[in-house]
Design a protein around this motif. Structure first.
Motif, short mmCIF file in Angstrom:
data_model
loop_
_atom_site.label_atom_id
_atom_site.label_comp_id
_atom_site.label_asym_id
_atom_site.label_seq_id
_atom_site.Cartn_x
_atom_site.Cartn_y
_atom_site.Cartn_z
N GLY A 7 0.79 -1.22 0.00
CA GLY A 7 0.00 0.00 0.00
C GLY A 7 0.83 1.27 0.00
O GLY A 7 0.27 2.36 -0.03
N SER A 8 2.15 1.15 0.03
CA SER A 8 3.01 2.33 0.00
C SER A 8 3.32 2.72 -1.44
O SER A 8 3.03 1.98 -2.38
N THR A 9 3.95 3.87 -1.60
CA THR A 9 4.36 4.33 -2.93
C THR A 9 5.80 3.90 -3.25
O THR A 9 6.36 4.37 -4.23
N ALA A 10 6.37 3.01 -2.43
CA ALA A 10 7.79 2.66 -2.58
C ALA A 10 8.11 2.13 -3.97
O ALA A 10 9.10 2.54 -4.59
N LEU A 11 7.30 1.19 -4.48
CA LEU A 11 7.61 0.60 -5.78
C LEU A 11 7.48 1.63 -6.89
O LEU A 11 8.33 1.70 -7.80
N ALA A 12 6.44 2.47 -6.84
CA ALA A 12 6.26 3.50 -7.86
C ALA A 12 7.44 4.47 -7.88
O ALA A 12 7.95 4.84 -8.95
N ILE A 13 7.89 4.88 -6.70
CA ILE A 13 9.03 5.79 -6.60
C ILE A 13 10.29 5.14 -7.18
O ILE A 13 11.04 5.75 -7.95
N LEU A 14 10.52 3.88 -6.80
CA LEU A 14 11.72 3.18 -7.24
C LEU A 14 11.72 2.98 -8.76
O LEU A 14 12.73 3.24 -9.43
N LEU A 15 10.59 2.55 -9.32
CA LEU A 15 10.53 2.35 -10.76
C LEU A 15 10.75 3.64 -11.52
O LEU A 15 11.43 3.68 -12.55
N GLU A 16 10.18 4.74 -11.02
CA GLU A 16 10.38 6.02 -11.68
C GLU A 16 11.85 6.40 -11.69
O GLU A 16 12.39 6.85 -12.72
N ARG A 17 12.52 6.22 -10.58
CA ARG A 17 13.94 6.58 -10.51
C ARG A 17 14.77 5.69 -11.45
O ARG A 17 15.73 6.16 -12.07
N ILE A 18 14.40 4.41 -11.55
CA ILE A 18 15.12 3.51 -12.46
C ILE A 18 14.96 3.98 -13.90
O ILE A 18 15.95 4.10 -14.66
#
Length: 428
Positions: free
Chosen positions: A275-286
């Motif tokens: 439920g966090s934004t962690a994956l979205a943030i990580l993918l964007e940075r990648i």
């Protein structure tokens, strides 16, 4: 049963044995996926490599980048946590000559299955350093029986076989040592044990995150070894299949991701949960690091595909009436596609069709699960994650008996079939 099916099942047992806490699940997953640790932004990332990114130590994102990252984005996700007993701070209780550990129930475990089992402890310990904002985290797994939660004898509860309520604060506290109530050192038993195990001064131990786990190792069973019995099949069977699939992917086009989240058993609403934004943030940075624009990144997300991998309920041989009348997955029948009109399982007709087509093309047996309409079912992280990373998503998993028991049962054949499905999903 083929030799490949038996080997895959035994590898799963080895994985579970090494992964006795979410911390150890992450550690073992990163080792087996052969993904190097990386802190994005340090020296950047490159194509043709596999990286692991920690989600606060109890979750992780494994990313394999093809030589041409402009291809498709495909994600497989699972959770690292499981129902268990978690040890509270200041845990030692002394009563009537016994030393117990104060514990609380984590997740929806079947409480009576934890009685009379040898239990061990695993997790992480935070140690003092010169910087109070950077304590040192050490993993610990005692790998030996330390505790037990004893049942009350039938002679003292004649109605025990009619069902008995187990209250966590009274009935589920593990017996840890023989106590001399006048000995002040009793209160230091756990800290002293951790100090000895880690070879660190007891005064340097500032906090810990420890869970009890059943000490007995998993095994194959049945007259033809058709079944696999082990703790933590929910959801380490899924974690292992995801890890094996990304390790085997050698494609050149696109990006493949395995996202391992914590706290699914308590709702996923944490910084390391789905439920966090962690994956979205990580993918964007990648994607930005690889030279994509933000618009191109958003297009990749919307055009991506995610498999949410978690175990499913198999038809119970002694309670078949609990199953749906027309969708009744069984152990050994292959991975399950999970469907729910209320979207407790993620999916839509195109997502279902894609996974079914992959299975049929690769001759992978598959089954379908829907809840009996008169019973409320569980949920997975798929629908939650797809609100943070919006892409077509489908829930799948191996069928299971005894879900949330201290020891669960799956079909021996199903682990290889699930791994083949995930491998084909990454490669197709």
């Amino acid at each position: 049963m083929t030799s490949a099916e038996r080997r895959c099942a035994k590898n799963l047992i080895d994985f579970i044995d090494a992964a006795a806490s979410p911390y150890h699940v992450v550690q073992q997953s990163c080792q087996e996926a052969a993904c190097g640790d990386h802190a994005l932004g340090a020296e950047g990332i490159r194509t043709g490599r596999c990286y692991s990114f920690s989600l606060f130590h109890t979750g992780a994102v494994l990313v394999s980048i093809g030589e041409n990252p402009h291809g498709s984005l495909r994600i497989a996700c699972a959770h690292t946590d499981f129902p268990c007993l978690r040890i509270k701070p200041n845990p030692v209780l002394r009563e009537h000559g016994y030393g117990k550990l104060n514990a609380e129930v984590y997740g929806g475990m079947i409480r009576n299955t934890w009685m009379d089992r040898p239990l061990s402890l695993a997790g992480a310990v935070a140690l003092r350093t010169e910087d109070p904002f950077a304590p040192h985290l050490r993993l610990v797994d005692f790998r030996r029986p330390l505790m037990i939660v004893p049942n009350l004898a039938i002679h003292m509860n004649r109605k025990v076989n009619e069902g008995v309520e187990l209250k966590p604060q009274k009935d589920l506290l593990p017996m840890f040592f023989q106590s001399n109530e006048g000995d002040a050192d009793d209160l230091k038993k756990l800290h002293e044990l951790l100090s000895y195990e880690l070879d660190v001064p007891a005064q340097d131990i500032l906090s810990y995150d420890l869970n009890a786990y059943p000490y007995e190792r998993g095994c194959l069973l049945g007259c033809d070894e058709a079944f696999l019995s082990a703790p933590r099949l929910d959801n380490l069977s899924s974690v292992k299949a995801c890890v094996d699939a990304i390790y085997d992917w050698d494609g050149e086009d696109g990006i493949r991701v395995v996202a391992l989240f914590d706290n699914e058993e308590v709702g996923s609403r944490t910084k390391q949960g789905a439920g966090s934004t962690a994956l979205a943030i990580l993918l964007e940075r990648i994607y930005l690091t690889l030279g994509f624009s933000r618009d191109e990144y958003l297009a990749k997300i919307l055009d991506g595909f995610c498999l949410s991998v978690d175990v499913a309920h198999a038809l119970h041989p002694n309670a078949p009436e609990k199953a749906d009348p027309t969708n009744q997955p069984v152990l050994g029948g292959g991975p399950v596609l999970k469907v729910a009109a209320n979207q407790s399982y993620a999916g839509d007709p195109k997502a279902y069709a894609t996974v079914a087509d992959i299975c049929e093309r690769e001759k992978i047996p598959y089954q379908v699960f829907t809840n009996n309409s008169d019973a409320a079912g569980g949920a997975t992280l798929g629908s939650i994650l797809s609100t943070q990373v919006p892409m077509r998503t489908m829930d799948i998993g191996a069928p299971l008996l005894g879900m949330h028991s201290a020891r669960e049962t799956m079909g021996t054949r199903d682990q290889l079939a699930l791994t083949q499905l995930l491998t084909s999903f990454f490669s197709a």
